[in-house]
Design a protein around this motif. Sequence first.
Motif, PDB file in Angstrom:
ATOM      1  N   ASP A  67       0.857  -1.195   0.000  1.00  0.00           N
ATOM      2  CA  ASP A  67       0.000   0.000   0.000  1.00  0.00           C
ATOM      3  C   ASP A  67       0.894   1.246   0.000  1.00  0.00           C
ATOM      4  O   ASP A  67       1.493   1.584   1.011  1.00  0.00           O
ATOM      5  CB  ASP A  67      -0.886  -0.049   1.257  1.00  0.00           C
ATOM      6  CG  ASP A  67      -2.028   0.948   1.191  1.00  0.00           C
ATOM      7  OD1 ASP A  67      -2.153   1.664   0.191  1.00  0.00           O
ATOM      8  OD2 ASP A  67      -2.798   1.004   2.168  1.00  0.00           O
ATOM      9  N   VAL A 109      -1.554  11.735  -8.617  1.00  0.00           N
ATOM     10  CA  VAL A 109      -0.726  10.565  -8.930  1.00  0.00           C
ATOM     11  C   VAL A 109      -0.025  10.847 -10.257  1.00  0.00           C
ATOM     12  O   VAL A 109      -0.670  11.118 -11.272  1.00  0.00           O
ATOM     13  CB  VAL A 109      -1.573   9.278  -8.984  1.00  0.00           C
ATOM     14  CG1 VAL A 109      -0.747   8.107  -9.505  1.00  0.00           C
ATOM     15  CG2 VAL A 109      -2.136   8.968  -7.606  1.00  0.00           C
ATOM     16  N   ASP A 194      -5.708  10.310 -10.223  1.00  0.00           N
ATOM     17  CA  ASP A 194      -4.662   9.693 -11.058  1.00  0.00           C
ATOM     18  C   ASP A 194      -4.531  10.492 -12.351  1.00  0.00           C
ATOM     19  O   ASP A 194      -5.423  10.458 -13.203  1.00  0.00           O
ATOM     20  CB  ASP A 194      -5.024   8.234 -11.343  1.00  0.00           C
ATOM     21  CG  ASP A 194      -3.916   7.514 -12.108  1.00  0.00           C
ATOM     22  OD1 ASP A 194      -2.942   8.173 -12.537  1.00  0.00           O
ATOM     23  OD2 ASP A 194      -4.028   6.279 -12.272  1.00  0.00           O
ATOM     24  N   ARG A 201      -8.497   9.931 -13.329  1.00  0.00           N
ATOM     25  CA  ARG A 201      -9.405   9.063 -12.585  1.00  0.00           C
ATOM     26  C   ARG A 201      -9.364   9.415 -11.099  1.00  0.00           C
ATOM     27  O   ARG A 201      -8.278   9.487 -10.511  1.00  0.00           O
ATOM     28  CB  ARG A 201      -8.989   7.608 -12.808  1.00  0.00           C
ATOM     29  CG  ARG A 201      -9.846   6.622 -12.098  1.00  0.00           C
ATOM     30  CD  ARG A 201      -9.647   5.223 -12.670  1.00  0.00           C
ATOM     31  NE  ARG A 201     -10.327   4.263 -11.815  1.00  0.00           N
ATOM     32  CZ  ARG A 201      -9.745   3.200 -11.279  1.00  0.00           C
ATOM     33  NH1 ARG A 201      -8.487   2.934 -11.527  1.00  0.00           N
ATOM     34  NH2 ARG A 201     -10.447   2.404 -10.505  1.00  0.00           N
ATOM     35  N   LEU A 203      -9.416   8.392  -7.581  1.00  0.00           N
ATOM     36  CA  LEU A 203      -9.192   7.128  -6.868  1.00  0.00           C
ATOM     37  C   LEU A 203      -9.804   7.164  -5.472  1.00  0.00           C
ATOM     38  O   LEU A 203     -10.208   6.133  -4.942  1.00  0.00           O
ATOM     39  CB  LEU A 203      -7.692   6.840  -6.748  1.00  0.00           C
ATOM     40  CG  LEU A 203      -6.937   6.602  -8.052  1.00  0.00           C
ATOM     41  CD1 LEU A 203      -5.448   6.393  -7.772  1.00  0.00           C
ATOM     42  CD2 LEU A 203      -7.504   5.384  -8.788  1.00  0.00           C
ATOM     43  N   ARG A 204      -9.807   8.351  -4.881  1.00  0.00           N
ATOM     44  CA  ARG A 204     -10.396   8.490  -3.540  1.00  0.00           C
ATOM     45  C   ARG A 204     -11.022   9.863  -3.430  1.00  0.00           C
ATOM     46  O   ARG A 204     -10.327  10.864  -3.565  1.00  0.00           O
ATOM     47  CB  ARG A 204      -9.309   8.329  -2.468  1.00  0.00           C
ATOM     48  CG  ARG A 204      -9.819   8.522  -1.041  1.00  0.00           C
ATOM     49  CD  ARG A 204      -8.733   8.314   0.004  1.00  0.00           C
ATOM     50  NE  ARG A 204      -7.808   9.434   0.075  1.00  0.00           N
ATOM     51  CZ  ARG A 204      -6.747   9.465   0.866  1.00  0.00           C
ATOM     52  NH1 ARG A 204      -6.463   8.431   1.649  1.00  0.00           N
ATOM     53  NH2 ARG A 204      -5.949  10.517   0.887  1.00  0.00           N
ATOM     54  N   TYR A 223     -14.938   8.194 -12.210  1.00  0.00           N
ATOM     55  CA  TYR A 223     -15.057   7.751 -10.816  1.00  0.00           C
ATOM     56  C   TYR A 223     -16.107   6.661 -10.706  1.00  0.00           C
ATOM     57  O   TYR A 223     -17.216   6.792 -11.218  1.00  0.00           O
ATOM     58  CB  TYR A 223     -15.461   8.912  -9.893  1.00  0.00           C
ATOM     59  CG  TYR A 223     -15.631   8.476  -8.452  1.00  0.00           C
ATOM     60  CD1 TYR A 223     -14.594   7.870  -7.757  1.00  0.00           C
ATOM     61  CD2 TYR A 223     -16.849   8.647  -7.791  1.00  0.00           C
ATOM     62  CE1 TYR A 223     -14.747   7.457  -6.449  1.00  0.00           C
ATOM     63  CE2 TYR A 223     -17.011   8.244  -6.468  1.00  0.00           C
ATOM     64  CZ  TYR A 223     -15.956   7.648  -5.802  1.00  0.00           C
ATOM     65  OH  TYR A 223     -16.108   7.240  -4.503  1.00  0.00           O
ATOM     66  N   THR A 227     -15.812   1.224  -5.253  1.00  0.00           N
ATOM     67  CA  THR A 227     -14.981   0.210  -5.887  1.00  0.00           C
ATOM     68  C   THR A 227     -14.173  -0.489  -4.800  1.00  0.00           C
ATOM     69  O   THR A 227     -13.643   0.165  -3.913  1.00  0.00           O
ATOM     70  CB  THR A 227     -13.992   0.871  -6.865  1.00  0.00           C
ATOM     71  OG1 THR A 227     -14.733   1.753  -7.685  1.00  0.00           O
ATOM     72  CG2 THR A 227     -13.290  -0.151  -7.718  1.00  0.00           C
ATOM     73  N   SER A 234      -4.538  -2.796  -6.646  1.00  0.00           N
ATOM     74  CA  SER A 234      -4.520  -1.352  -6.783  1.00  0.00           C
ATOM     75  C   SER A 234      -4.852  -0.776  -5.427  1.00  0.00           C
ATOM     76  O   SER A 234      -5.838  -1.122  -4.811  1.00  0.00           O
ATOM     77  CB  SER A 234      -5.554  -0.900  -7.805  1.00  0.00           C
ATOM     78  OG  SER A 234      -5.692   0.489  -7.704  1.00  0.00           O
ATOM     79  N   GLY A 236      -5.423   1.998  -2.206  1.00  0.00           N
ATOM     80  CA  GLY A 236      -6.273   3.143  -1.914  1.00  0.00           C
ATOM     81  C   GLY A 236      -7.755   2.840  -1.950  1.00  0.00           C
ATOM     82  O   GLY A 236      -8.569   3.703  -1.695  1.00  0.00           O
ATOM     83  N   MET A 237      -8.121   1.627  -2.301  1.00  0.00           N
ATOM     84  CA  MET A 237      -9.548   1.339  -2.414  1.00  0.00           C
ATOM     85  C   MET A 237      -9.909   0.082  -1.633  1.00  0.00           C
ATOM     86  O   MET A 237     -10.725  -0.722  -2.056  1.00  0.00           O
ATOM     87  CB  MET A 237      -9.923   1.206  -3.881  1.00  0.00           C
ATOM     88  CG  MET A 237      -9.767   2.521  -4.628  1.00  0.00           C
ATOM     89  SD  MET A 237     -10.393   2.472  -6.302  1.00  0.00           S
ATOM     90  CE  MET A 237      -9.072   1.630  -7.137  1.00  0.00           C
ATOM     91  N   ASP A 344     -18.002   7.618   1.100  1.00  0.00           N
ATOM     92  CA  ASP A 344     -16.907   6.654   0.913  1.00  0.00           C
ATOM     93  C   ASP A 344     -16.349   6.181   2.252  1.00  0.00           C
ATOM     94  O   ASP A 344     -16.196   4.977   2.489  1.00  0.00           O
ATOM     95  CB  ASP A 344     -15.797   7.316   0.080  1.00  0.00           C
ATOM     96  CG  ASP A 344     -14.555   6.449  -0.023  1.00  0.00           C
ATOM     97  OD1 ASP A 344     -14.602   5.451  -0.777  1.00  0.00           O
ATOM     98  OD2 ASP A 344     -13.547   6.738   0.662  1.00  0.00           O
TER      99      ASP A 344
END
Length: 369
Positions: A67, A109, A194, A201, A203-204, A223, A227, A234, A236-237, A344
């Motif tokens: 991570d 990112v 990202d 994208r 990601l968070r 988004y 996810t 990958s 962060g998710m 989230d």
Amino acid sequence: MAEQQASIITVDPRYPDPTIIAEMGTAIRAGELVAFPTETVYGLGADATNALAVAQIFTVKGRPSTDPLIVHIADIAQLSQVTGYGLEELPTEVTILANHFWPGPLTLVLPRGPQIPDGVTAGLATVGVRLPEHAVAQALIAAAGVPIAAPSANRFGHTSPTTAAHVFADLGDRIPWILDGGPCQVGIESTILDMTVTPPRLLRPGGVPREEIEMMLGHRVRYQERTVVAVAQSPGMLLSHYAPQAHLLIFEGADIPATWERAVAEVAIRAARGKRMGALTLDVFAERFRRAGAIAFALLGAEEDPATVAHHLFAGLRMLDDAGVEVIVCGAFAHAGLGLAVRDRLWRAAGGVVISPDAPRPSGDACKA
Ligand code: TXA
Ligand code: MG
């Protein structure tokens, strides 16, 4: 790991004492870990160019090495130190976002530069970079003279810390230094975008709302809400994250007031059976939860003000755990603004389980409590 308890050093959040900051900068350069306030949550900092110091972060947090960490910089010029870009080579959209949202709660990112060791990025070819707004964070990075790798300063998987006391509760026996600059203003982590894909994208979701990013770019970002991925695939998710000790039940549905009514009803049923119930509640429902038999509530503010909800969210979860409740209930929030990030964090804190209007009532036996 530190043999003694962490020293908590209080600093003025806006004008931190330069002598203290210089000492902590020296500690970072010497390979030590320093927890420090940012505008989002408290970070656990190490010299991002020192592989051994970075490895300690993973050890003290109990975080899997797959991570990756966000690298914090003190000014935009430092971007060329941590990414593969020279300053004159930055893509237009990166320049637009960095100029508009930095300093602030946005992580970009980007392709990773050669000075950043594998341990920071979990071997990825990209690096997450953020220029925080908090004066203590900025001063510390500048004093250290190196970029600072910092995850949230909590045990892995636990609720993120928004005060120095939260950091001490999780890591006080494992790190030498905690800079105390008071409570974090935003209260949830940075938005991660990202920039290595087109369109970018999300990601968070986090402290910078998606809508503001899209307005600056003039187009949508990608988004996918909720996810879930394995950490090795990958980062962060992750699903179970930000979790309190108590069992968290979140009620979902398009009719938001109805989700809060269901949460109140659930408290009444379980409290009558002797469960110690807590509520993470909009201010207007607090009295209802009390009458239903909740023994503790954390006030989040008003539905139309998701920034205030975000500010109180993690502290509220920790407060309810400290109050010794077995089950925490919470209703739904709209997607707009910081609501996306609130949704989230709650979803992951609940381990991805939501109670929707047509679902059967959750069984008491399924409860961890
Ligand atoms: O607000 C924040 O971002 C806070 C403060 C301390 O700055 N930091 C923070 O770090 O939330 P952490 O480690 O708790 O969360 C960072 C997330 C992780 O989920 C990680 O997987 C993701 O960022 N991440 C880091 N580098 C990445 C990369 N190169 N690609 C994709 N995701 C990345
Ligand atoms: Mg974290």
